[in-house]
Motif scaffolding. Structure first.
Motif, PDB file in Angstrom:
ATOM      1  N   UNK A   1     -65.962  89.369  32.602  1.00  0.00           N
ATOM      2  CA  UNK A   1     -64.987  89.583  33.629  1.00  0.00           C
ATOM      3  C   UNK A   1     -63.647  89.560  33.084  1.00  0.00           C
ATOM      4  N   UNK A   2     -62.680  90.139  33.877  1.00  0.00           N
ATOM      5  CA  UNK A   2     -61.451  90.413  34.047  1.00  0.00           C
ATOM      6  C   UNK A   2     -60.520  89.144  33.707  1.00  0.00           C
ATOM      7  N   UNK A   3     -59.960  88.987  32.632  1.00  0.00           N
ATOM      8  CA  UNK A   3     -59.203  87.712  32.305  1.00  0.00           C
ATOM      9  C   UNK A   3     -57.945  87.669  33.320  1.00  0.00           C
ATOM     10  N   UNK A   4     -57.800  86.425  33.877  1.00  0.00           N
ATOM     11  CA  UNK A   4     -56.948  86.153  34.895  1.00  0.00           C
ATOM     12  C   UNK A   4     -55.619  85.440  34.089  1.00  0.00           C
ATOM     13  N   UNK A   5     -54.457  85.956  34.448  1.00  0.00           N
ATOM     14  CA  UNK A   5     -53.356  85.409  33.971  1.00  0.00           C
ATOM     15  C   UNK A   5     -52.264  84.389  34.798  1.00  0.00           C
ATOM     16  N   UNK A   6     -52.356  85.208  35.956  1.00  0.00           N
ATOM     17  CA  UNK A   6     -51.301  84.579  37.052  1.00  0.00           C
ATOM     18  C   UNK A   6     -52.173  84.079  38.308  1.00  0.00           C
ATOM     19  N   UNK A   7     -51.386  83.269  39.026  1.00  0.00           N
ATOM     20  CA  UNK A   7     -52.151  82.801  40.305  1.00  0.00           C
ATOM     21  C   UNK A   7     -51.266  83.328  41.548  1.00  0.00           C
ATOM     22  N   UNK A   8     -50.491  84.542  41.363  1.00  0.00           N
ATOM     23  CA  UNK A   8     -49.677  84.899  42.475  1.00  0.00           C
ATOM     24  C   UNK A   8     -50.346  84.980  43.637  1.00  0.00           C
ATOM     25  N   UNK A   9     -51.487  85.636  43.847  1.00  0.00           N
ATOM     26  CA  UNK A   9     -52.193  85.856  45.105  1.00  0.00           C
ATOM     27  C   UNK A   9     -52.553  84.612  45.616  1.00  0.00           C
ATOM     28  N   UNK A  10     -52.931  83.486  44.940  1.00  0.00           N
ATOM     29  CA  UNK A  10     -53.260  82.204  45.631  1.00  0.00           C
ATOM     30  C   UNK A  10     -52.113  81.505  46.009  1.00  0.00           C
TER      31      UNK A  10
ATOM     32  N   UNK B   1     -51.843  93.931  36.130  1.00  0.00           N
ATOM     33  CA  UNK B   1     -50.797  93.811  35.562  1.00  0.00           C
ATOM     34  C   UNK B   1     -49.945  92.802  35.711  1.00  0.00           C
ATOM     35  N   UNK B   2     -49.019  92.551  34.770  1.00  0.00           N
ATOM     36  CA  UNK B   2     -48.320  90.972  34.751  1.00  0.00           C
ATOM     37  C   UNK B   2     -46.720  91.383  34.891  1.00  0.00           C
ATOM     38  N   UNK B   3     -46.337  90.525  35.836  1.00  0.00           N
ATOM     39  CA  UNK B   3     -44.613  90.784  35.897  1.00  0.00           C
ATOM     40  C   UNK B   3     -43.974  90.334  34.928  1.00  0.00           C
ATOM     41  N   UNK B   4     -42.829  90.588  34.568  1.00  0.00           N
ATOM     42  CA  UNK B   4     -41.892  90.159  33.514  1.00  0.00           C
ATOM     43  C   UNK B   4     -41.684  88.558  33.763  1.00  0.00           C
ATOM     44  N   UNK B   5     -41.380  87.883  32.447  1.00  0.00           N
ATOM     45  CA  UNK B   5     -40.878  86.552  32.712  1.00  0.00           C
ATOM     46  C   UNK B   5     -39.820  86.337  33.656  1.00  0.00           C
ATOM     47  N   UNK B   6     -38.888  87.041  33.684  1.00  0.00           N
ATOM     48  CA  UNK B   6     -37.800  86.940  34.665  1.00  0.00           C
ATOM     49  C   UNK B   6     -38.363  87.013  36.048  1.00  0.00           C
ATOM     50  N   UNK B   7     -39.263  88.102  36.400  1.00  0.00           N
ATOM     51  CA  UNK B   7     -39.621  88.046  37.588  1.00  0.00           C
ATOM     52  C   UNK B   7     -40.603  86.835  38.140  1.00  0.00           C
ATOM     53  N   UNK B   8     -41.170  86.288  36.955  1.00  0.00           N
ATOM     54  CA  UNK B   8     -42.145  85.168  37.434  1.00  0.00           C
ATOM     55  C   UNK B   8     -41.163  83.967  38.078  1.00  0.00           C
ATOM     56  N   UNK B   9     -40.022  83.713  37.226  1.00  0.00           N
ATOM     57  CA  UNK B   9     -38.959  82.989  37.883  1.00  0.00           C
ATOM     58  C   UNK B   9     -38.670  83.293  39.171  1.00  0.00           C
TER      59      UNK B   9
ATOM     60  N   UNK C   1     -38.495  82.338  45.015  1.00  0.00           N
ATOM     61  CA  UNK C   1     -38.746  82.440  46.490  1.00  0.00           C
ATOM     62  C   UNK C   1     -39.852  81.764  47.244  1.00  0.00           C
ATOM     63  N   UNK C   2     -40.677  81.380  46.432  1.00  0.00           N
ATOM     64  CA  UNK C   2     -41.776  80.615  47.114  1.00  0.00           C
ATOM     65  C   UNK C   2     -41.565  79.034  46.919  1.00  0.00           C
ATOM     66  N   UNK C   3     -40.617  78.696  46.482  1.00  0.00           N
ATOM     67  CA  UNK C   3     -40.202  77.230  46.024  1.00  0.00           C
ATOM     68  C   UNK C   3     -41.389  76.522  45.423  1.00  0.00           C
ATOM     69  N   UNK C   4     -41.643  77.125  44.223  1.00  0.00           N
ATOM     70  CA  UNK C   4     -42.619  76.380  43.422  1.00  0.00           C
ATOM     71  C   UNK C   4     -42.184  76.170  41.967  1.00  0.00           C
ATOM     72  N   UNK C   5     -42.684  75.460  41.323  1.00  0.00           N
ATOM     73  CA  UNK C   5     -42.563  75.468  39.795  1.00  0.00           C
ATOM     74  C   UNK C   5     -43.277  76.828  39.027  1.00  0.00           C
ATOM     75  N   UNK C   6     -42.475  77.375  38.346  1.00  0.00           N
ATOM     76  CA  UNK C   6     -43.070  78.615  37.705  1.00  0.00           C
ATOM     77  C   UNK C   6     -44.218  78.473  37.242  1.00  0.00           C
ATOM     78  N   UNK C   7     -44.620  76.956  36.764  1.00  0.00           N
ATOM     79  CA  UNK C   7     -46.078  77.093  36.102  1.00  0.00           C
ATOM     80  C   UNK C   7     -47.373  77.053  37.199  1.00  0.00           C
TER      81      UNK C   7
END
Length: 68
Positions: free
Chosen positions: A2-11, A42-50, A55-61
Motif C-alpha cells: 500500500x501507498x504510504x500516507x504522510x498527510x491527513x489533509x483530505x480527512x 505529492x506533499x506540500x512544502x512545510x510552509x504550505x502545511x502551516x 486556514x483550517x484553524x487546526x494545529x499543523x500536527x
C-alpha cells in the motif's frame, strides 16, 4: 504494497466541511496540485502545511500522519 500516507489533509478538510476546490482557491494553488496532496501522491512544502493549518484553524500536527 500500500501507498504510504504522510498527510491527513483530505480527512481534515472533510472534518471542517471544506472541499479541495476551496483549498485550491484560498491557497492560490492549482486544483490538481491540491488533489495530489489529498491523495498523498505529492506533499506540500512545510510552509504550505502551516498555511493550510491556519486556514483550517487546526494545529499543523493534525495535518500529518503520526510516526508512532
Amino acid at each position: 504494497m500500500p501507498k504510504q500516507k504522510y498527510n491527513r489533509i483530505k480527512i481534515v478538510l472533510a472534518e471542517k466541511e471544506k472541499s479541495s476546490k476551496w483549498l485550491a482557491e484560498v491557497t492560490g494553488k492549482d486544483k490538481s496540485t491540491v488533489s495530489r496532496w489529498c491523495t498523498n501522491d505529492m506533499q506540500p512544502t512545510i510552509e504550505t502545511f502551516f498555511e493550510i493549518a491556519k486556514l483550517l484553524d487546526v494545529d499543523v500536527k493534525e495535518l500529518l500522519v503520526s510516526s508512532k
